[in-house]
Design a protein around this motif. Structure first.
Motif, mmCIF file in Angstrom:
data_model
loop_
_atom_site.group_PDB
_atom_site.id
_atom_site.type_symbol
_atom_site.label_atom_id
_atom_site.label_comp_id
_atom_site.label_asym_id
_atom_site.label_seq_id
_atom_site.Cartn_x
_atom_site.Cartn_y
_atom_site.Cartn_z
ATOM 1 N N PRO A 41 14.803 1.405 12.731
ATOM 2 C CA PRO A 41 14.806 0.652 11.470
ATOM 3 C C PRO A 41 13.865 1.306 10.455
ATOM 4 O O PRO A 41 12.881 1.944 10.831
ATOM 5 N N GLY A 42 14.158 1.130 9.177
ATOM 6 C CA GLY A 42 13.354 1.749 8.129
ATOM 7 C C GLY A 42 12.043 1.019 7.880
ATOM 8 O O GLY A 42 11.727 0.005 8.515
ATOM 9 N N LEU A 43 11.286 1.528 6.934
ATOM 10 C CA LEU A 43 9.975 0.958 6.609
ATOM 11 C C LEU A 43 10.087 -0.470 6.094
ATOM 12 O O LEU A 43 9.197 -1.290 6.339
ATOM 13 N N GLU A 44 11.164 -0.778 5.393
ATOM 14 C CA GLU A 44 11.332 -2.141 4.860
ATOM 15 C C GLU A 44 11.368 -3.165 5.996
ATOM 16 O O GLU A 44 10.767 -4.232 5.910
ATOM 17 N N PHE A 45 12.082 -2.815 7.063
ATOM 18 C CA PHE A 45 12.153 -3.686 8.242
ATOM 19 C C PHE A 45 10.747 -3.892 8.814
ATOM 20 O O PHE A 45 10.331 -5.018 9.099
ATOM 21 N N SER A 46 10.000 -2.796 8.972
ATOM 22 C CA SER A 46 8.653 -2.873 9.549
ATOM 23 C C SER A 46 7.696 -3.661 8.670
ATOM 24 O O SER A 46 6.822 -4.382 9.167
ATOM 25 N N GLU A 47 7.846 -3.530 7.358
ATOM 26 C CA GLU A 47 6.990 -4.286 6.433
ATOM 27 C C GLU A 47 7.238 -5.796 6.563
ATOM 28 O O GLU A 47 6.297 -6.599 6.502
ATOM 29 N N LYS A 48 8.504 -6.166 6.777
ATOM 30 C CA LYS A 48 8.835 -7.581 6.975
ATOM 31 C C LYS A 48 8.228 -8.101 8.279
ATOM 32 O O LYS A 48 7.748 -9.235 8.345
ATOM 33 N N VAL A 49 8.275 -7.261 9.309
ATOM 34 C CA VAL A 49 7.679 -7.638 10.603
ATOM 35 C C VAL A 49 6.184 -7.879 10.435
ATOM 36 O O VAL A 49 5.643 -8.888 10.902
ATOM 37 N N LEU A 50 5.500 -6.956 9.762
ATOM 38 C CA LEU A 50 4.058 -7.092 9.557
ATOM 39 C C LEU A 50 3.734 -8.363 8.778
ATOM 40 O O LEU A 50 2.827 -9.125 9.161
ATOM 41 N N ALA A 51 4.479 -8.611 7.702
ATOM 42 C CA ALA A 51 4.244 -9.812 6.884
ATOM 43 C C ALA A 51 4.427 -11.077 7.724
ATOM 44 O O ALA A 51 3.650 -12.031 7.607
ATOM 45 N N ALA A 52 5.452 -11.073 8.584
ATOM 46 C CA ALA A 52 5.714 -12.243 9.437
ATOM 47 C C ALA A 52 4.577 -12.436 10.443
ATOM 48 O O ALA A 52 4.108 -13.562 10.652
ATOM 49 N N HIS A 53 4.122 -11.360 11.061
ATOM 50 C CA HIS A 53 3.031 -11.453 12.036
ATOM 51 C C HIS A 53 1.747 -11.977 11.377
ATOM 52 O O HIS A 53 1.047 -12.815 11.948
ATOM 53 N N GLU A 54 1.458 -11.492 10.187
ATOM 54 C CA GLU A 54 0.262 -11.956 9.470
ATOM 55 C C GLU A 54 0.372 -13.436 9.136
ATOM 56 O O GLU A 54 -0.607 -14.199 9.256
#
Length: 240
Positions: free
Chosen positions: A185-198
């Motif tokens: 998955p691209g960076l956008e996917f990973s950024e969403k994951v990080l935001a959700a975890h935070e």
């Protein structure tokens, strides 16, 4: 301790006897099995059959066959990796899909997030914060590490203190880790994951169980949608 093996499938009969002795507590991790000579007498089988059974027990993670003087089969505690591999072998033929895995996550993980808000120790929260920081730094370098995404969920499962839940979620999340490694998955996917975890961690820190559960559910739905998009029409997940 053991009795003669039945004629049919003798090696599996030996495997089942040793397994039962372990599960009943007669054999504990660290205990040595009797010598080969004694085992041959107890089971009443050939060396070939006995060695075949011992190899099977070793592949299952029940024993480790140590070499050299004083070696031989020693009882092991089955670890998470062996258990995961055995379940994966069973599911290989079951056409497991992303929706299947996410259904399991939707049942368990919001509950885990609620539990975490109620039970997480300051040490657990610091561990989750540290993992989130590591993931944030890797994302800034544009090299997110999939393992760090998954470990956030594994730590929550471990913190529950429920070994059954920890096993199920370790397995499910590791399948998702393997899938993400293939799909990239691209960076956008990973950024969403990080935001959700935070966001989930913020609710856990605030000891707001309902909010933590709601945020976790939304996160799982978002991950499911993202992976489904990457998979397109091919929904099957090859379990290896």
């Amino acid at each position: 301790m053991f009795r003669s093996a039945i004629q049919e499938k003798r090696s599996m009969h030996i495997v089942n006897q040793v397994r039962q002795a372990i599960l009943s507590g007669k054999l504990q991790p660290g205990h040595r099995l009797p010598s080969e000579k004694e085992l041959l007498l107890q089971f009443g089988v050939s060396k070939h059959t006995l060695r075949e059974a011992l190899r099977a027990l070793e592949s299952m993670g029940f024993i480790e066959i140590k070499q050299g003087a004083g070696g031989g089969p020693v009882i092991c505690e089955i670890d998470m990796e062996n258990t995961r591999n055995m379940i994966a072998s069973f599911l290989y033929f079951k056409n497991v899909s992303v929706p299947h895995l996410c259904e399991v996550r939707k049942i368990f993980e919001p509950y885990l997030a609620r539990l975490a808000a109620e039970r997480c120790t300051p040490e657990d929260i610091e561990k989750l914060k540290s993992m989130t920081d590591v993931y944030r730094k890797s994302l800034k370098r544009k090299k997110p590490v999939i393992r760090d995404e998954v470990n956030f969920h594994v730590v929550l499962a471990d913190a529950s203190g429920n070994p059954v839940m920890a096993l199920i979620l370790d397995f499910v999340n590791n399948l998702l880790k393997d899938l993400k490694a293939r799909l990239k998955p691209g960076l956008e996917f990973s950024e969403k994951v990080l935001a959700a975890h935070e966001s989930i961690l913020e609710a856990i820190e605030a000891r707001d169980g309902q909010e933590a559960a709601d945020r976790m559910y939304r996160h799982i739905c978002e991950v499911e949608e993202g992976l489904a998009e990457l998979l397109g029409d091919d929904e099957e997940l090859a379990v290896s």
